[in-house]
Design a protein around this motif. Structure first.
Motif, mmCIF file in Angstrom:
data_model
loop_
_atom_site.group_PDB
_atom_site.id
_atom_site.type_symbol
_atom_site.label_atom_id
_atom_site.label_comp_id
_atom_site.label_asym_id
_atom_site.label_seq_id
_atom_site.Cartn_x
_atom_site.Cartn_y
_atom_site.Cartn_z
ATOM 1 N N THR A 61 0.832 -1.208 0.000
ATOM 2 C CA THR A 61 0.000 0.000 0.000
ATOM 3 C C THR A 61 0.861 1.250 0.000
ATOM 4 N N ARG A 62 1.853 1.292 0.879
ATOM 5 C CA ARG A 62 2.701 2.482 0.999
ATOM 6 C C ARG A 62 3.467 2.753 -0.294
ATOM 7 N N ALA A 63 3.905 1.681 -0.954
ATOM 8 C CA ALA A 63 4.617 1.860 -2.221
ATOM 9 C C ALA A 63 3.702 2.486 -3.271
ATOM 10 N N ALA A 64 2.442 2.093 -3.289
ATOM 11 C CA ALA A 64 1.495 2.659 -4.256
ATOM 12 C C ALA A 64 1.142 4.101 -3.909
ATOM 13 N N LEU A 65 0.950 4.391 -2.620
ATOM 14 C CA LEU A 65 0.593 5.742 -2.205
ATOM 15 C C LEU A 65 1.713 6.740 -2.475
ATOM 16 N N ALA A 66 2.956 6.260 -2.418
ATOM 17 C CA ALA A 66 4.098 7.150 -2.614
ATOM 18 C C ALA A 66 4.141 7.746 -4.018
ATOM 19 N N LYS A 67 3.418 7.157 -4.959
ATOM 20 C CA LYS A 67 3.407 7.649 -6.339
ATOM 21 C C LYS A 67 2.388 8.770 -6.555
ATOM 22 N N LEU A 68 1.521 9.000 -5.565
ATOM 23 C CA LEU A 68 0.393 9.906 -5.761
ATOM 24 C C LEU A 68 0.631 11.265 -5.111
ATOM 25 N N SER A 69 0.066 12.299 -5.719
ATOM 26 C CA SER A 69 0.102 13.632 -5.134
ATOM 27 C C SER A 69 -0.915 13.703 -4.002
ATOM 28 N N GLU A 70 -0.837 14.769 -3.206
ATOM 29 C CA GLU A 70 -1.783 14.893 -2.099
ATOM 30 C C GLU A 70 -3.213 15.030 -2.618
#
Length: 449
Positions: free
Chosen positions: A167-176
């Motif tokens: 999950t964290r790896a996927a979230l790291a690709k996204l803007s706020e």
């Protein structure tokens, strides 16, 4: 909750977590995924006491397996970061307040399920085994070896770690902004499910979503949202830490690991192997004084289990359905109870494999008045971000992660399952087990989670 953004307080559940901001700004390295040794399914603690009491010298190896092979976890997770999280868990100790709660709380209407000597051992002597992390052809290999008492608890910790690190790896690709959209969609999706269930207040649900959750914070949010909105329809949570923290019922009894290990310990004696599936029940019943009697009969095939079961097995409280179509398995269990002279309306049927809200409502309506049905709602409750990704990607969709025992005192462990796609063990041993138990390979069912 529909229309609630991640920046607003959820008045229904009393939580104030800005998921988007936390994911975007927080230093994940300082935010452990597993915060407590209680952050596990309740059945693992019950099984640990059973193992501590009956098999203290047995050695095992267990392994995390990703059944969704298209997802190359070795390419997604940073090995060093995973090892940091594993080391953090190995350094945790049971807190005094947690042990006092285990000692004094009532579980399933029974006080002192956990023996004083066991709790003293948890406090002073419990430890987790070493681990081995490798990567092969893009897939992650994570193994644990040692005394069974040191290995068994790794199952839920390891699965939660791998799931949330993905999950964290996927979230790291996204803007706020994209994170805002993601969690707004996920909250709306959750609320739509809750609204469906509110129309069926007689449905009984237990939250079973620890092992493949999106994150700890999201699981806690989901549990509190359901608790405040569904009332008595939510029976409790399998997550012991959330039950402890929020004064809820801790749910669960045992899992496939026990009959798999007992079968392996039977060695080359075919009759001892066949009888091991009932011997483990007798030992469990003795260990817990006739409490916590929920069958899980599909380890080597449900049909053969019921056909060969001693009559006293029919006196157990109920059955959990895992790998078989719950409509088929429930009807089979009801017929078996009637054939043994028992009233199915006094028994429990718990479905728990890959359920979503439509399945739960359909099963409740089908079994209503015939047996006391309840649902263990797991991955598709605590990790259903399908269709929520702002870019349309699938790297936040749930995958099928399991952690299974693979050897017991050097002998291979086998699970046949009612679904061949969930079978584990060396091919030759699987063939032997099918011959001994008389479990024919049925048509495979797609495994989503």
């Amino acid at each position: 909750m529909s229309g609630v953004t991640p920046n607003r307080r959820c008045y229904a559940c009393g939580m104030n977590v800005n998921f988007a901001e936390r994911a975007h700004n927080h230093n994940w390295k300082l935010d452990p995924i597993v915060r407590s040794l209680l952050d596990t399914d309740f059945y693992k603690l019950l099984m640990l006491q059973f193992i501590w009491k009956n098999f203290p010298a047995v050695h095992v190896t267990s392994e995390v397996v990703n059944r969704t092979v298209r997802v190359k976890l070795g390419c997604v997770l940073e090995r060093h970061a995973l090892e940091e999280q594993l080391e953090y868990v190995r350094g945790l100790k049971f807190r005094s307040s947690e042990l006092i709660w285990l000692a004094g709380n009532t579980f399933y209407g029974t006080r002192q399920i956990f023996e004083p000597d066991f709790l003293a051992w948890l406090k002073d002597d419990f430890k987790l085994s070493p681990y081995e992390v490798k990567e092969h052809d893009g897939q992650l290999s994570l193994r644990f070896s040692g005394l069974w008492t040191e290995v068994t608890m790794w199952e839920i910790y390891a699965l939660a770690l791998v799931s949330e690190m993905r999950t964290r790896a996927a979230l790291a690709k996204l803007s706020e902004m994209e994170l805002d959209v993601l969690y707004a969609r996920a909250k709306t999706k959750l609320w739509n499910k809750i609204e469906r269930l509110r129309a069926h207040p007689e449905v009984r649900i237990s939250e079973f979503g620890t092992r493949r959750r999106h994150s700890f914070l999201w699981q806690e949010y989901v549990v509190q949202a359901m608790r405040s909105s569904l009332g008595e329809s939510l029976s409790g949570s399998s997550n012991t830490f959330l039950a402890y923290k929020h004064d809820m019922e801790a749910m669960g009894t045992n899992a496939h690991e026990l009959p798999m290990a007992m079968a392996a310990l039977a060695g080359s004696d075919d009759e001892a192997l066949r009888q091991s599936q009932y011997a483990v029940l007798g030992l469990w019943q003795k260990s817990y004084g006739g409490e916590l009697l929920i069958l899980l009969p599909d380890t080597f095939g449900t049909t053969q289990f019921l056909e060969g079961a001693p009559d006293w097995v029919a006196d157990w409280t109920g059955q959990r359905v895992d790998s078989k179509d719950p409509l088929v398995a429930g009807d089979e269990y009801i017929r078996w109870l009637i054939s043994r002279g028992r009233d199915p309306r006094q028994k429990r049927l718990i479905a728990s494999d890959g359920l979503d809200v439509d399945d739960i409502i359909r099963l409740h309506e089908y079994f209503q008045g015939r047996i006391r049905f309840s649902a263990g709602w797991g991955t598709l409750l605590t990790n259903d971000f399908r269709g929520c990704h702002p870019r349309g990607d699938d790297d936040l969709e749930p995958i099928s992660l399991v952690c299974k025992v693979v050897t017991v005192d050097g002998r291979p462990a086998v699970k046949l399952s009612d679904n061949p796609r969930k079978s584990t063990g060396p091919v030759e041993e699987v063939e032997r087990y099918r011959r001994v138990f008389g479990s024919l390979a049925s048509l495979p069912i797609e495994v989503l989670v």
